[in-house]
Scaffold this motif. Sequence first.
Motif, mmCIF file in Angstrom:
data_model
loop_
_atom_site.group_PDB
_atom_site.id
_atom_site.type_symbol
_atom_site.label_atom_id
_atom_site.label_comp_id
_atom_site.label_asym_id
_atom_site.label_seq_id
_atom_site.Cartn_x
_atom_site.Cartn_y
_atom_site.Cartn_z
ATOM 1 N N TYR A 56 0.790 -1.185 0.062
ATOM 2 C CA TYR A 56 0.067 0.083 -0.036
ATOM 3 C C TYR A 56 0.922 1.329 0.022
ATOM 4 N N VAL A 57 0.422 2.248 -0.897
ATOM 5 C CA VAL A 57 1.003 3.740 -0.683
ATOM 6 C C VAL A 57 0.027 4.591 -0.309
ATOM 7 N N ASN A 58 -0.023 5.396 0.631
ATOM 8 C CA ASN A 58 -1.059 6.435 1.056
ATOM 9 C C ASN A 58 -2.311 5.854 1.100
ATOM 10 N N GLY A 59 -2.442 4.573 1.480
ATOM 11 C CA GLY A 59 -3.697 3.943 1.901
ATOM 12 C C GLY A 59 -4.274 3.256 0.507
ATOM 13 N N VAL A 60 -3.645 3.043 -0.581
ATOM 14 C CA VAL A 60 -4.147 2.626 -1.841
ATOM 15 C C VAL A 60 -3.537 1.207 -1.931
ATOM 16 N N ASP A 61 -4.125 0.339 -2.193
ATOM 17 C CA ASP A 61 -3.511 -1.255 -2.598
ATOM 18 C C ASP A 61 -2.824 -1.244 -3.857
ATOM 19 N N LEU A 62 -1.432 -1.256 -4.298
ATOM 20 C CA LEU A 62 -1.040 -1.198 -5.519
ATOM 21 C C LEU A 62 -0.512 -2.638 -5.969
ATOM 22 N N THR A 63 -0.963 -3.684 -5.288
ATOM 23 C CA THR A 63 -0.361 -4.925 -5.403
ATOM 24 C C THR A 63 -0.635 -5.470 -6.811
ATOM 25 N N ASP A 64 -1.810 -5.145 -7.213
ATOM 26 C CA ASP A 64 -2.010 -5.710 -8.792
ATOM 27 C C ASP A 64 -1.442 -4.766 -9.762
ATOM 28 N N LYS A 65 -0.905 -3.499 -9.404
ATOM 29 C CA LYS A 65 -0.208 -2.756 -10.527
ATOM 30 C C LYS A 65 1.294 -2.877 -10.290
ATOM 31 N N LEU A 66 1.716 -3.867 -9.688
ATOM 32 C CA LEU A 66 3.408 -4.184 -9.779
ATOM 33 C C LEU A 66 3.817 -4.857 -10.840
ATOM 34 N N ALA A 67 4.846 -4.613 -11.311
ATOM 35 C CA ALA A 67 5.676 -5.421 -12.417
ATOM 36 C C ALA A 67 6.001 -6.487 -11.648
ATOM 37 N N ALA A 68 5.880 -7.584 -12.382
ATOM 38 C CA ALA A 68 6.244 -9.001 -12.063
ATOM 39 C C ALA A 68 7.911 -8.998 -11.625
ATOM 40 N N ASN A 69 8.013 -9.611 -10.621
ATOM 41 C CA ASN A 69 9.467 -9.912 -9.821
ATOM 42 C C ASN A 69 10.066 -8.483 -9.587
ATOM 43 N N SER A 70 9.329 -7.391 -9.201
ATOM 44 C CA SER A 70 9.955 -6.265 -9.064
ATOM 45 C C SER A 70 10.112 -5.832 -7.631
ATOM 46 N N VAL A 71 9.495 -6.512 -6.665
ATOM 47 C CA VAL A 71 9.665 -5.986 -5.155
ATOM 48 C C VAL A 71 10.791 -6.794 -4.369
ATOM 49 N N THR A 72 11.639 -5.678 -3.975
ATOM 50 C CA THR A 72 12.579 -6.002 -3.023
ATOM 51 C C THR A 72 12.641 -5.545 -1.441
ATOM 52 N N TRP A 73 12.581 -6.236 -0.550
ATOM 53 C CA TRP A 73 12.327 -5.755 0.899
ATOM 54 C C TRP A 73 13.491 -6.253 1.456
ATOM 55 N N ARG A 74 14.161 -5.529 2.054
ATOM 56 C CA ARG A 74 15.446 -5.790 2.761
ATOM 57 C C ARG A 74 15.237 -5.166 4.220
ATOM 58 N N ARG A 75 15.933 -5.770 5.179
ATOM 59 C CA ARG A 75 16.284 -5.289 6.675
ATOM 60 C C ARG A 75 17.662 -5.527 6.841
ATOM 61 N N TYR A 76 18.312 -4.496 7.272
ATOM 62 C CA TYR A 76 19.754 -4.461 7.108
ATOM 63 C C TYR A 76 20.055 -4.048 8.927
ATOM 64 N N GLY A 77 19.837 -5.163 9.639
ATOM 65 C CA GLY A 77 19.683 -4.791 11.158
ATOM 66 C C GLY A 77 18.601 -4.125 11.754
ATOM 67 N N ALA A 78 18.631 -3.564 12.851
ATOM 68 C CA ALA A 78 17.669 -3.052 13.676
ATOM 69 C C ALA A 78 17.174 -1.729 13.253
ATOM 70 N N PHE A 79 18.138 -0.905 12.577
ATOM 71 C CA PHE A 79 17.612 0.353 12.396
ATOM 72 C C PHE A 79 17.812 0.805 10.946
ATOM 73 N N ARG A 80 17.722 0.047 10.089
ATOM 74 C CA ARG A 80 17.440 0.188 8.738
ATOM 75 C C ARG A 80 16.934 -1.018 7.897
ATOM 76 N N SER A 81 15.878 -0.311 7.150
ATOM 77 C CA SER A 81 15.298 -1.310 6.023
ATOM 78 C C SER A 81 14.669 -0.568 5.096
ATOM 79 N N GLU A 82 14.434 -1.243 3.726
ATOM 80 C CA GLU A 82 14.026 -0.530 2.602
ATOM 81 C C GLU A 82 13.062 -1.387 1.873
ATOM 82 N N LEU A 83 12.275 -0.823 1.163
ATOM 83 C CA LEU A 83 11.347 -1.643 0.147
ATOM 84 C C LEU A 83 11.500 -0.887 -1.285
ATOM 85 N N THR A 84 11.614 -1.768 -2.237
ATOM 86 C CA THR A 84 11.524 -0.942 -3.674
ATOM 87 C C THR A 84 10.753 -2.006 -4.636
ATOM 88 N N PHE A 85 9.999 -1.131 -5.375
ATOM 89 C CA PHE A 85 9.052 -1.965 -6.400
ATOM 90 C C PHE A 85 8.950 -1.076 -7.523
#
Length: 172
Positions: free
Chosen positions: A4-33
Motif C-alpha cells: 500500500y502507498v498512501n492507503g491505496v492497494d498497489l499489489t495488482d499494479k506491480l511489475a512481475a518480480n520487481s519487489v525487493t524488501w530488505r532489513r539491514y539490522g535493527a535500524f535500517r530497512s527498505e522497500l523497492t518496487f
Amino acid sequence: MKIYVNGVDLTDKLAANSVTWRRYGAFRSELTFRLETYFTDGVSVEFGMRAYIEDDYGQTAWAGIVTGVNGIYRNESRGGITVRCKGYEAILSHRYCGDYSTLSTTTGAVARTLFLIYLATTSQTSEGFLYNPDLFSSGVPLESYQVKGKSLARVFDELGAADGSKWWIKED
C-alpha cells in the motif's frame, strides 16, 4: 502480501518480480518496487507518502515512507515507475535537532518534546506515527539538557543510556 502507498492497494499494479524488501539490522530497512505505467492511471505516488506491506493476516509487516520515485522507459509502449522507500526506523537517523535546551526536566519529557517537534508536526511523514504519551517513560531527572545538530537516533540513544531504556519504532 499486499503493498500500500498512501492507503491505496498497489499489489495488482506491480511489475512481475520487481519487489525487493530488505532489513539491514535493527535500524535500517527498505522497500523497492516497480509499477507498470499502463496500470497507474489515477495512482499518485510521491515523496513522503506512507508505504506499508500487509501480510496475509491483515497485519502490518513493514512500514516506511517513499523516498524516491523514478520513471523508467524501455520503449514507447512499455515502461515503469520505480518507487524506493525507507523504513520508519531510518527517519530518526536522518532527522537532525536544531538548537534545543531546557532546565529541570526528565529524559522522558525531552524525548516526548523532540518527538512532537521533529516527527509528529511534519504532516507528510507523521502519517502512521501514532503519538501515545503513555509509551514514553518518565525517565530520570535532568538538571538541564541541551542539544544542537545531532540526529534524533543519537539523541534518543543518549537519553536511553541515561535512564536505562531503549527506543524503537514499530511497523504499525
